[in-house]
Design an enzyme around this catalytic site. Structure first.
Site, PDB file in Angstrom:
ATOM      1  N   SER A 197      58.738  60.177  54.995  1.00  0.00           N
ATOM      2  CA  SER A 197      58.745  61.109  55.755  1.00  0.00           C
ATOM      3  C   SER A 197      59.469  61.835  54.533  1.00  0.00           C
ATOM      4  O   SER A 197      59.100  62.600  53.891  1.00  0.00           O
ATOM      5  CB  SER A 197      59.960  60.567  57.179  1.00  0.00           C
ATOM      6  OG  SER A 197      59.784  62.187  57.903  1.00  0.00           O
ATOM      7  N   ASP A 293      49.368  62.065  62.438  1.00  0.00           N
ATOM      8  CA  ASP A 293      50.370  61.427  62.282  1.00  0.00           C
ATOM      9  C   ASP A 293      51.538  61.661  63.823  1.00  0.00           C
ATOM     10  O   ASP A 293      51.307  62.970  63.866  1.00  0.00           O
ATOM     11  CB  ASP A 293      51.060  62.116  61.570  1.00  0.00           C
ATOM     12  CG  ASP A 293      52.786  62.024  60.559  1.00  0.00           C
ATOM     13  OD1 ASP A 293      53.497  61.954  61.872  1.00  0.00           O
ATOM     14  OD2 ASP A 293      53.057  60.925  60.232  1.00  0.00           O
ATOM     15  N   HIS A 360      54.565  56.702  62.622  1.00  0.00           N
ATOM     16  CA  HIS A 360      54.485  57.528  61.169  1.00  0.00           C
ATOM     17  C   HIS A 360      55.450  57.253  60.419  1.00  0.00           C
ATOM     18  O   HIS A 360      55.930  56.522  60.833  1.00  0.00           O
ATOM     19  CB  HIS A 360      55.314  59.195  61.475  1.00  0.00           C
ATOM     20  CG  HIS A 360      56.372  59.946  60.819  1.00  0.00           C
ATOM     21  ND1 HIS A 360      55.939  60.958  60.254  1.00  0.00           N
ATOM     22  CD2 HIS A 360      57.341  59.568  60.761  1.00  0.00           C
ATOM     23  CE1 HIS A 360      56.577  61.414  59.287  1.00  0.00           C
ATOM     24  NE2 HIS A 360      57.503  61.104  59.467  1.00  0.00           N
TER      25      HIS A 360
END
Length: 417
Positions: A197, A293, A360
């Site tokens: 991330s 995502d 994610h």
């Protein structure tokens, strides 16, 4: 939207698994089911708990968190044939783009080492061969994220209560890497920089700098997991993600880490997005991302629950709840993301694993990284694809999935309610 929802924290506590907002819903339930009922590598071991190390002389170096406390990292030494190999993992966990949002962060582990604890290493961090076949015996380092700007800022601010806010992500990066070099990384035979991330974005920002720390004969590559954020308008026509990033870029002064060529033509905010960053990265890089995502759909495409003629709350919670009209919109999002990956797709030294799973961050979890129920493309799990690319076992390791819901191996990552 003041801050990014926190990405899955790879820190998993002794009390139990800890996944902060932004992780796939009910991932924990799925993981537990997999452990109990499958014969996958998930069931073979207990995760290793790795203590926190504070940066030596952090305050003198300016390598401090938002509240001024020393930055930290977790180091697990390699062994056997991996004793001279190093994997550096940059933790994710959102951004802060205002004094208020950064002030809020400094009372958490994402803004202060006072709240950091030992973490469990799983997925790509695991020291078990059956869970992490290619990197299990490497020196593995998790650099804790406590600056709120993807390890990129270098500035100071003043909190609402009159105390200082320290935007020192760049100094944290430099100090930790310098310390690791002194602890043996300078003798590395091979190295991999990665993250999840916001930490994945940091891996892209620092990829060439990391490469430059080693002699040319050392194999150095980068892996980006769920960090390919796209500069897309939301469903109301606003550029909410660009607004958020603009705040981060200017509040925390990230200009120094941005590509010079990009800055000559574009605003620093645009240069902070991966689509621009990858144009300047010369180090071989692997992009792992979902083209549906879950964080980006919830926070970039549809940051609000309702839009004229459409209700998105249920769809954002579970892609299985999306209407055919909403699925068509998500296909459009996929098309935009894939188009921005053309630079990587055309570079022979780069790798791609772009699946259609509604998730994610996939490297820090055993279930998605390497298990019998991991997502697969070209009959390869993520771990196998990354290993094939890094070690050159296959040529042209690039896979882009078909449209949702075409891939049955994504089912283990989907929320069940």
């Amino acid at each position: 939207m003041a801050t990014e929802l926190l990405s899955p924290l790879l820190a998993r506590r002794r009390q139990g698994l800890h996944v902060v907002a932004g992780a796939p819903l009910l991932l924990l339930a799925v993981l537990l089911v997999a452990v109990v009922f499958s014969r996958s590598p998930l069931a073979v071991s207990s995760p290793e708990l790795v203590d926190l190390t504070l940066v030596a002389g952090a305050r003198e170096k300016g390598a401090v968190c938002l509240d001024g406390s020393p930055a930290g990292y977790h180091l697990r030494r390699g062994f056997g044939s991996g004793a001279h190999s190093w994997l550096i993992y940059l933790q994710g966990g959102g951004w802060c783009n205002t004094v208020k949002s950064c002030s809020d962060r400094k009372t958490t582990e994402f803004g202060s080492s006072k709240f950091m604890r030992a973490v469990e290493f799983t997925g790509i961090l695991s020291n078990h061969h059956l869970e992490n076949p290619d990197f299990y015996d490497w020196n593995i380092v998790v650099i804790r994220y406590c600056d709120g700007a993807s390890f990129a800022g270098d500035a100071e601010g003043e909190d609402l209560d009159g105390t200082k806010l320290f935007f020192r992500g760049l100094r944290i990066w430099e100090a930790v890497v310098d310390e690791l070099m002194a602890k043996g990384m300078d003798n590395a035979k091979q190295a991999l920089l990665t993250g999840c991330s916001a930490g994945s974005l940091a891996a892209l920002l620092h990829c060439d700098n990391f490469r430059g720390r080693f002699p040319q004969e050392v194999s150095v590559k980068c892996l980006s997991d769920a960090g390919f954020f796209i500069d897309e308008k939301d469903l109301s026509g606003k550029r909410s993600i660009r607004s958020l990033i603009n705040g981060v870029v200017h509040l925390q002064n990230v200009r120094e880490v941005l590509p010079t060529k990009c800055l000559q033509k574009k605003d620093p905010t645009e240069c902070f997005f991966p689509a621009e960053l990858i144009k300047s990265i010369s180090t071989p890089t692997f992009i792992l991302n979902s083209d549906y995502d879950s964080w980006q759909i919830r926070n970039i495409l549809a940051p609000n629950g309702s839009y004229p003629g459409q209700e998105w709350t249920s769809c954002k919670a579970n892609i299985r709840n999306c209407s055919s009209t909403q699925i068509d919109i998500l296909h459009g999002f996929k098309k935009k993301l894939v188009s921005e990956l053309k630079v990587a797709e055309e570079n022979k030294d780069w790798g791609l694993f772009i699946d259609s799973c509604f998730t994610h961050c996939q490297t820090p979890f055993n279930i998605s990284w390497y298990s019998q129920i991991s997502p697969r493309l070209g009959n390869k799990s993520i771990a196998e694809a990354v290993g094939d690319w890094y070690f050159g076992r296959r040529q042209d390791v690039k896979q882009i999935d078909c449209k949702y819901p075409c891939n049955p191996t994504c089912s283990s990552l989907l929320p069940t309610a």
